[in-house]
Design a protein around this motif. Sequence first.
Motif, PDB file in Angstrom:
ATOM      1  N   MET A 166      52.324  53.997  31.996  1.00  0.00           N
ATOM      2  CA  MET A 166      52.691  52.561  32.234  1.00  0.00           C
ATOM      3  C   MET A 166      52.853  51.849  30.915  1.00  0.00           C
ATOM      4  O   MET A 166      51.792  51.706  30.307  1.00  0.00           O
ATOM      5  N   TYR A 167      54.024  51.000  31.033  1.00  0.00           N
ATOM      6  CA  TYR A 167      54.182  50.112  30.119  1.00  0.00           C
ATOM      7  C   TYR A 167      53.852  48.582  30.370  1.00  0.00           C
ATOM      8  O   TYR A 167      54.417  48.015  31.334  1.00  0.00           O
ATOM      9  N   THR A 168      52.892  47.871  29.639  1.00  0.00           N
ATOM     10  CA  THR A 168      52.712  46.729  30.231  1.00  0.00           C
ATOM     11  C   THR A 168      51.492  46.026  28.951  1.00  0.00           C
ATOM     12  O   THR A 168      51.249  46.785  28.003  1.00  0.00           O
ATOM     13  N   GLN A 169      51.515  44.753  29.374  1.00  0.00           N
ATOM     14  CA  GLN A 169      50.768  43.818  28.242  1.00  0.00           C
ATOM     15  C   GLN A 169      49.165  44.477  28.141  1.00  0.00           C
ATOM     16  O   GLN A 169      48.687  44.527  29.236  1.00  0.00           O
ATOM     17  N   TYR A 170      48.778  44.381  26.975  1.00  0.00           N
ATOM     18  CA  TYR A 170      47.403  44.695  26.698  1.00  0.00           C
ATOM     19  C   TYR A 170      46.882  44.066  25.379  1.00  0.00           C
ATOM     20  O   TYR A 170      46.727  44.830  24.499  1.00  0.00           O
ATOM     21  N   ALA A 171      46.816  42.799  25.213  1.00  0.00           N
ATOM     22  CA  ALA A 171      46.774  42.210  24.035  1.00  0.00           C
ATOM     23  C   ALA A 171      45.674  41.294  23.859  1.00  0.00           C
ATOM     24  O   ALA A 171      45.079  40.874  22.810  1.00  0.00           O
ATOM     25  N   ASP A 172      44.953  40.807  24.942  1.00  0.00           N
ATOM     26  CA  ASP A 172      43.895  39.817  24.926  1.00  0.00           C
ATOM     27  C   ASP A 172      43.176  40.024  26.405  1.00  0.00           C
ATOM     28  O   ASP A 172      43.447  40.953  27.174  1.00  0.00           O
ATOM     29  N   ASP A 173      42.058  39.319  26.632  1.00  0.00           N
ATOM     30  CA  ASP A 173      41.354  39.434  27.813  1.00  0.00           C
ATOM     31  C   ASP A 173      41.958  39.150  28.845  1.00  0.00           C
ATOM     32  O   ASP A 173      41.447  39.650  29.969  1.00  0.00           O
ATOM     33  N   ASP A 174      42.924  38.356  28.869  1.00  0.00           N
ATOM     34  CA  ASP A 174      43.464  37.925  29.975  1.00  0.00           C
ATOM     35  C   ASP A 174      44.511  38.912  30.761  1.00  0.00           C
ATOM     36  O   ASP A 174      45.097  39.254  31.777  1.00  0.00           O
ATOM     37  N   THR A 175      44.935  39.983  29.622  1.00  0.00           N
ATOM     38  CA  THR A 175      45.596  41.304  30.228  1.00  0.00           C
ATOM     39  C   THR A 175      44.940  42.522  30.137  1.00  0.00           C
ATOM     40  O   THR A 175      44.933  43.390  31.013  1.00  0.00           O
ATOM     41  N   LYS A 176      43.738  42.572  29.367  1.00  0.00           N
ATOM     42  CA  LYS A 176      42.911  43.801  29.103  1.00  0.00           C
ATOM     43  C   LYS A 176      42.001  43.829  30.353  1.00  0.00           C
ATOM     44  O   LYS A 176      41.753  44.775  30.992  1.00  0.00           O
ATOM     45  N   VAL A 177      41.342  42.660  30.721  1.00  0.00           N
ATOM     46  CA  VAL A 177      40.335  42.704  31.738  1.00  0.00           C
ATOM     47  C   VAL A 177      41.053  43.041  33.117  1.00  0.00           C
ATOM     48  O   VAL A 177      40.395  44.080  33.826  1.00  0.00           O
ATOM     49  N   PRO A 178      42.094  42.607  33.591  1.00  0.00           N
ATOM     50  CA  PRO A 178      42.844  42.973  34.705  1.00  0.00           C
ATOM     51  C   PRO A 178      43.247  44.568  34.617  1.00  0.00           C
ATOM     52  O   PRO A 178      43.112  45.190  35.664  1.00  0.00           O
ATOM     53  N   TYR A 179      43.938  44.871  33.565  1.00  0.00           N
ATOM     54  CA  TYR A 179      44.075  46.245  33.614  1.00  0.00           C
ATOM     55  C   TYR A 179      43.122  47.184  33.745  1.00  0.00           C
ATOM     56  O   TYR A 179      43.236  48.314  34.506  1.00  0.00           O
ATOM     57  N   ASP A 180      42.255  47.034  32.795  1.00  0.00           N
ATOM     58  CA  ASP A 180      40.748  47.820  32.784  1.00  0.00           C
ATOM     59  C   ASP A 180      40.197  48.140  34.318  1.00  0.00           C
ATOM     60  O   ASP A 180      39.891  49.140  34.711  1.00  0.00           O
ATOM     61  N   TYR A 181      40.099  47.016  34.905  1.00  0.00           N
ATOM     62  CA  TYR A 181      39.412  46.812  36.266  1.00  0.00           C
ATOM     63  C   TYR A 181      40.388  47.649  37.200  1.00  0.00           C
ATOM     64  O   TYR A 181      40.076  48.222  38.137  1.00  0.00           O
ATOM     65  N   ALA A 182      42.086  47.545  37.140  1.00  0.00           N
ATOM     66  CA  ALA A 182      42.688  48.037  38.009  1.00  0.00           C
ATOM     67  C   ALA A 182      42.528  49.682  37.738  1.00  0.00           C
ATOM     68  O   ALA A 182      42.775  50.217  38.958  1.00  0.00           O
ATOM     69  N   VAL A 183      42.401  49.994  36.579  1.00  0.00           N
ATOM     70  CA  VAL A 183      42.339  51.372  36.403  1.00  0.00           C
ATOM     71  C   VAL A 183      41.032  52.036  37.009  1.00  0.00           C
ATOM     72  O   VAL A 183      41.219  53.307  37.571  1.00  0.00           O
ATOM     73  N   GLU A 184      40.040  51.348  36.725  1.00  0.00           N
ATOM     74  CA  GLU A 184      38.574  51.907  37.259  1.00  0.00           C
ATOM     75  C   GLU A 184      38.907  52.174  38.927  1.00  0.00           C
ATOM     76  O   GLU A 184      38.542  53.036  39.533  1.00  0.00           O
ATOM     77  N   GLN A 185      39.386  51.046  39.505  1.00  0.00           N
ATOM     78  CA  GLN A 185      39.702  51.012  41.024  1.00  0.00           C
ATOM     79  C   GLN A 185      40.783  52.225  41.477  1.00  0.00           C
ATOM     80  O   GLN A 185      40.350  52.971  42.287  1.00  0.00           O
TER      81      GLN A 185
END
Length: 387
Positions: free
Chosen positions: A1-20
């Motif tokens: 998956m190619y997506t933004q992962y630069a700051d908390d606004d992109t890291k927090v949602p991505y990490d949460y989604a991956v956990e789910q």
Amino acid sequence: MYTQYADDDTKVPYDYAVEQLAEAYPNVELNLIVQAQDDGQTLKTLAATGQLPDIYQASTDIINTFRESNQIMVLNDVAQSTGFLDKLYDANKDLAYAEDGNIYAFPFSGQEYVLWYYNKALFAENNLEIPETYDDLLNCIEVFKSKGITPLALFGQEGWNTAAAYDVIATRYAEGGIKALDEGKASITDEGYVNAAKKMEELVAAGLYQEDATTTNYDQASEKFLSGQAAMFINGQWYIEDATKTLGEDVDWMFYPAQDAAAYEAGKAVFSGGGSSSGFAVNPDSANAELAAEVAEFITEKYCEAKVMYRHNPLVAIDTGKEPDSEYPAMMKKLSDTLPSITATTKFTWGLTNSTFNDAIQSESQGLVSGQFSADEFIQDIEDTME
């Protein structure tokens, strides 16, 4: 998956989604490829070389480009079967569909806005009022520069940020901003757009932005603002959480300055920014395309949930049924209270539909910010490109 992962606004949602995702799809392993801050050029290169990821974050420009090369999957059936369409807010339903009536990406953002942030403490320390007119702004520039403070930090390495800097000025003279130019409803040679370019040239010459603005990336510009080295910053409303976390009550956003008091008051109803048919898309040539489409939809829903719960951002595409884990920051409350009075928005560059204009407004605004182009050259270059 190619997506933004630069700051908390992109890291927090991505990490949460991956956990789910790990709980809902234990058979799926999601490998992150961090999106480059290059306005889509790396993704286009990956597509051209046959290395397109299974799932990728797609702007309107990418969607339109990949539609032509059949490198983006039609997601209509998945959006229906998963219930995604039922969860879309009515105001955002148009964001799901491309011009041809198909869904090519699951949008996670709703209407979004360009905000002009400022450091309240720096203004107070220097006995400055929040600028309402360009004369006010020029005075602020002079005072901050005399104290060794950058008036406004831009991350002009990304063309969307310089285009937004032009757009917030253009909307003071022509309500349609870059959206009207993109749609062919206005011309860059119209008086309002010419006046905006000349005003931006004047502000650049006065030193509004740092000298190396067009070689400054997001992380560098944000650090300048958060550390008090810069008094102002232009970014989307998604920056509210990060700014509040670091600066607390010392940060706020202002309505865009204008040419006079009347224009300033009238302009409060017009914001740069807006929504777009962008989001998570799927490579139709993926070995697991159907599964990838399900995963993309799932990630989108969870991304929205995290935005609401942990980033205190209600401006998402779907009704998540979730509540924030604490009160909204003051700046988000202020924006929320302002929303009913907003009568017009423009577009972010990733929502522009004319790829030729998109490329031109980004590159030419970078030239204008750098001081390499005059306002006349900026206007002429865009006019020549669009002919």
